[in-house]
Design an enzyme around this catalytic site. Structure first.
Site, PDB file in Angstrom:
ATOM      1  CD  GLU A 108      -2.514  -1.798   0.493  1.00  0.00           C
ATOM      2  OE1 GLU A 108      -2.958  -0.967  -0.310  1.00  0.00           O
ATOM      3  OE2 GLU A 108      -2.772  -3.013   0.434  1.00  0.00           O
TER       4      GLU A 108
ATOM      5  CB  CYS B 193      -1.075   7.730   1.460  1.00  0.00           C
ATOM      6  SG  CYS B 193      -2.513   7.089   2.318  1.00  0.00           S
TER       7      CYS B 193
HETATM    8  P1  NAD Z   1       9.155   4.642   3.520  1.00  0.00           P
HETATM    9  O1  NAD Z   1       8.873   3.825   2.325  1.00  0.00           O
HETATM   10  O2  NAD Z   1      10.387   5.440   3.566  1.00  0.00           O
HETATM   11  O3  NAD Z   1       9.199   3.709   4.838  1.00  0.00           O
HETATM   12  C1  NAD Z   1       8.105   2.862   5.173  1.00  0.00           C
HETATM   13  C2  NAD Z   1       8.626   1.760   6.096  1.00  0.00           C
HETATM   14  O4  NAD Z   1       9.565   0.960   5.363  1.00  0.00           O
HETATM   15  C3  NAD Z   1       9.376   2.267   7.331  1.00  0.00           C
HETATM   16  O5  NAD Z   1       9.076   1.445   8.424  1.00  0.00           O
HETATM   17  C4  NAD Z   1      10.839   2.089   6.928  1.00  0.00           C
HETATM   18  O6  NAD Z   1      11.696   1.936   8.026  1.00  0.00           O
HETATM   19  C5  NAD Z   1      10.758   0.814   6.108  1.00  0.00           C
HETATM   20  N1  NAD Z   1      11.876   0.630   5.173  1.00  0.00           N
HETATM   21  C6  NAD Z   1      12.619   1.577   4.551  1.00  0.00           C
HETATM   22  N2  NAD Z   1      13.590   1.003   3.792  1.00  0.00           N
HETATM   23  C7  NAD Z   1      13.431  -0.343   3.919  1.00  0.00           C
HETATM   24  C8  NAD Z   1      14.110  -1.471   3.382  1.00  0.00           C
HETATM   25  N3  NAD Z   1      15.131  -1.345   2.547  1.00  0.00           N
HETATM   26  N4  NAD Z   1      13.686  -2.704   3.732  1.00  0.00           N
HETATM   27  C9  NAD Z   1      12.627  -2.857   4.556  1.00  0.00           C
HETATM   28  N5  NAD Z   1      11.952  -1.819   5.127  1.00  0.00           N
HETATM   29  C10 NAD Z   1      12.340  -0.577   4.796  1.00  0.00           C
HETATM   30  O7  NAD Z   1       7.857   5.541   3.744  1.00  0.00           O
HETATM   31  P2  NAD Z   1       7.628   6.668   4.818  1.00  0.00           P
HETATM   32  O8  NAD Z   1       8.389   7.873   4.420  1.00  0.00           O
HETATM   33  O9  NAD Z   1       7.811   6.105   6.183  1.00  0.00           O
HETATM   34  O10 NAD Z   1       6.059   6.912   4.662  1.00  0.00           O
HETATM   35  C11 NAD Z   1       5.490   7.759   3.745  1.00  0.00           C
HETATM   36  C12 NAD Z   1       5.032   7.001   2.521  1.00  0.00           C
HETATM   37  O11 NAD Z   1       4.020   6.034   2.866  1.00  0.00           O
HETATM   38  C13 NAD Z   1       4.361   7.925   1.525  1.00  0.00           C
HETATM   39  O12 NAD Z   1       4.709   7.561   0.225  1.00  0.00           O
HETATM   40  C14 NAD Z   1       2.880   7.672   1.786  1.00  0.00           C
HETATM   41  O13 NAD Z   1       2.039   8.070   0.742  1.00  0.00           O
HETATM   42  C15 NAD Z   1       2.886   6.196   2.030  1.00  0.00           C
HETATM   43  N6  NAD Z   1       1.665   5.742   2.713  1.00  0.00           N
HETATM   44  C16 NAD Z   1       0.768   4.967   2.027  1.00  0.00           C
HETATM   45  C17 NAD Z   1      -0.414   4.568   2.644  1.00  0.00           C
HETATM   46  C18 NAD Z   1      -1.443   3.720   1.937  1.00  0.00           C
HETATM   47  O14 NAD Z   1      -2.323   3.190   2.608  1.00  0.00           O
HETATM   48  N7  NAD Z   1      -1.370   3.568   0.627  1.00  0.00           N
HETATM   49  C19 NAD Z   1      -0.647   4.940   3.970  1.00  0.00           C
HETATM   50  C20 NAD Z   1       0.286   5.725   4.621  1.00  0.00           C
HETATM   51  C21 NAD Z   1       1.449   6.108   3.986  1.00  0.00           C
END
Ligand code: NAD
Length: 518
Positions: A284, A318
């Site tokens: 997501e 998001c």
């Molecule tokens: P991100 O992708 O940077 O991180 C998300 C999670 O992934 C964090 O827990 C992070 O530590 C982990 N992560 C990062 N690198 C990783 C790796 N190499 N391996 C495994 N895990 C890893 O996102 P963010 O900045 O924390 O959140 C914002 C993003 O989330 C935005 O793009 C937002 O739109 C999206 N979002 C989507 C929804 C939805 O329901 N579609 C809901 C909320 C947020």
């Protein structure tokens, strides 16, 4: 649309005083807050820690232990044992009503300690109280919805089919086993709930990997889960950086399924890792939400509503509206209303009364947003509000001004998700032109049409290439309807918050049976 008499305001903060219980939890007797593995607090063999801070003041709230490869392995072992049972009944075989009773107990404890969880959202996550309070209601709403679904969807044997005189066949539905939820920082309580309740109720044991910016609520919920009586190992919490803890989870073959919520780039990279050893994954991801405003819309009303949806959690939601396509006949009036709405937002500390636009989550986000504001102008966007840094007296936080650009069709000044109160408004000559522009983005999470002609709105909304299409509303999410993304905003699976979500946390086998030959 008639001009409404109800004022349309951005979500606003009430003054919030940090409860003593939150402060004591964060202080943890002077020790870093450890992960939770197999019912125990684990400090981590790397001895690595990180600090989690309040984005509105940069005050350090807590020091947290980072979980590395050894702890991830330990957690997978604990969760595997809890799934199968170790001399006692495993979680996979616990009756649905028993699982439901434990989930209900956890919900009660979250409500008992809602001030602590509110502090997590407001202090650690930087939210205004009006939004944080709404988020907390999702714990019960999500749990109750999935308890009903768990009662309804049969696990185990499906109806048998006679395949031939000698052979029958049937489906067999079962939980995956150890399932990990990788959670972003913007809605920690909501997204942890959306992950754990369907996953647990389907019979999986879980690893929660909270974002490094907001680890506190998951750690607190993990502690409450112990108090609720969940068997050790059923709920494990692994704080740490994505590239360390998250990567170790993605690389561990004992994790059978991953539910990832976050940015498209990270989701795509984890998917590649998972594919190497057959871990399934649902994703997501981010959006670059659009709104189409037709000529019959009333600019004073719709301009403010669209502004409110651009500013939800300061644009760090998001499916926020970031791209507006407005009929040229009302564009000037609409832009004036949006400009006034944005300039009227009260920028401030998120726990101070009246704040409507608080600090963004960290310095990296702040830098990225400033860069995107500059790029929008450099790519041909006409600044109505150019954005830039903002100051809040007495607070050393990551504050920014809202940004609003006027653009024209063909000017690509807003191509990627900018997680702030940031929007481009593009006047168009027809709804069809607006739709083509809205759908030209690789993202596809949420979009809306604003018009007095609801039937026309519905017909247009159905043509969005987005997972959530709305008419005269935006950011609406209801249990029973899938919330997921198309394009780079989503991955396989049924989205969240619907019966398909529950099914995503299960797998189905076909079982064929013949009489013994001879
Ligand atoms: P991100 O992708 O940077 O991180 C998300 C999670 O992934 C964090 O827990 C992070 O530590 C982990 N992560 C990062 N690198 C990783 C790796 N190499 N391996 C495994 N895990 C890893 O996102 P963010 O900045 O924390 O959140 C914002 C993003 O989330 C935005 O793009 C937002 O739109 C999206 N979002 C989507 C929804 C939805 O329901 N579609 C809901 C909320 C947020």
């Amino acid at each position: 649309m008639a001009t409404t008499t109800t004022p349309i305001n951005a979500l606003t903060a009430a003054a919030f005083a940090t409860p003593e219980k939150f402060t004591a939890f964060c202080a943890n007797g002077g020790q870093p807050l450890g992960g939770i593995i197999g019912g125990k607090r684990i400090s981590g063999s790397m001895n690595a820690t990180f600090q989690t801070t309040d984005p509105g003041s940069q005050e350090v709230l807590a020091t947290v232990s980072e979980m590395g490869e050894a702890e991830v392995s330990h957690a997978v072992d604990a969760a595997t044992q809890a799934f199968h049972g170790n001399g006692s009944q495993g979680w996979r075989d616990v009756a649905v009503e028993e699982r439901i009773a434990l989930v209900n107990r956890l919900v009660e404890l979250c409500e008992r300690d809602q001030e602590v969880l509110l502090a997590c959202e407001i202090r650690d996550g930087g939210k205004v109280s009006e939004l944080a309070e709404g988020d907390l209601t999702q714990i019960r709403a999500c749990a109750e919805y999935f308890c009903d679904v768990a009662r309804k969807i049969p696990m185990g044997d499906g109806p048998a089919t006679q395949i031939s005189d000698e052979m029958t066949g049937a489906t067999y539905r079962e939980p995956w086993g150890v399932v990990a939820g990788i959670i972003p920082w913007n809605y920690p309580v909501v997204l942890t709930s959306w992950f754990i309740f369907p996953a647990l109720l389907a019979g999986n044991t879980v690893l929660i990997k909270p974002a490094e910016d907001t680890p506190l609520s998951a750690l607190y919920i993990g502690q409450l889960a112990e108090e609720a009586g969940f068997p050790p190992g059923v709920i494990n919490v692994l704080p740490g950086r994505g590239e360390i803890t998250g990567q170790c989870i993605a690389e561990h073959p004992g994790v059978r399924y991953i539910s990832f919520t976050g940015s498209p780039g990270v989701g795509q990279s984890i998917l590649r890792t998972c594919d190497r050893h057959g871990t399934r994954m649902k994703r997501e991801m981010g959006g670059n939400g659009s709104a189409i405003v037709l000529a019959d819309a009333d600019p004073p009303v719709v301009g403010r509503l669209v502004g409110r949806h651009t500013n939800q959690h300061y644009g760090q939601t998001c499916c926020t509206i970031h791209r507006v396509f407005v009929d040229a006949k009302i564009a000037d009036d609409f832009i004036d209303v949006q400009r006034d709405f944005f300039t009227g937002l009260k920028i401030g500390y998120q726990a101070d009364e009246g704040t409507q636009l608080g600090a963004v989550v960290n310095s990296t986000q702040r830098r990225r947003i400033l860069q995107a504001q500059q790029e929008a102008a450099a790519r041909g966007g006409q600044p109505i509000l150019a954005g830039g840094p903002a100051e809040v007296s007495g607070r050393d936080g990551f504050y920014l001004k809202p940004a609003l650009f006027r653009t024209t069709p063909g000017v690509e000044c807003n191509p990627a998700e900018v997680f702030h109160t940031f929007a481009t408004v593009c006047p168009v000559d027809s709804a069809e032109e607006a739709l083509a522009l809205a759908n030209s983005s690789p993202y596809g999470l949420g979009a809306s049409v604003w018009t007095q002609d609801v039937e026309r709105g519905i017909a247009l909304a159905k043509q969005f290439r987005d997972g959530t299409c709305q008419v005269n509303c935006h950011n609406s999410i209801a249990y029973g309807l899938p919330y997921g993304g198309q394009g780079i905003s989503g991955g396989p699976g049924g989205g969240v918050n619907c019966e398909d979500t529950f099914l995503d946390y299960t797998q189905v086998k076909a079982v064929y049976v013949s009489a013994y030959p001879g």
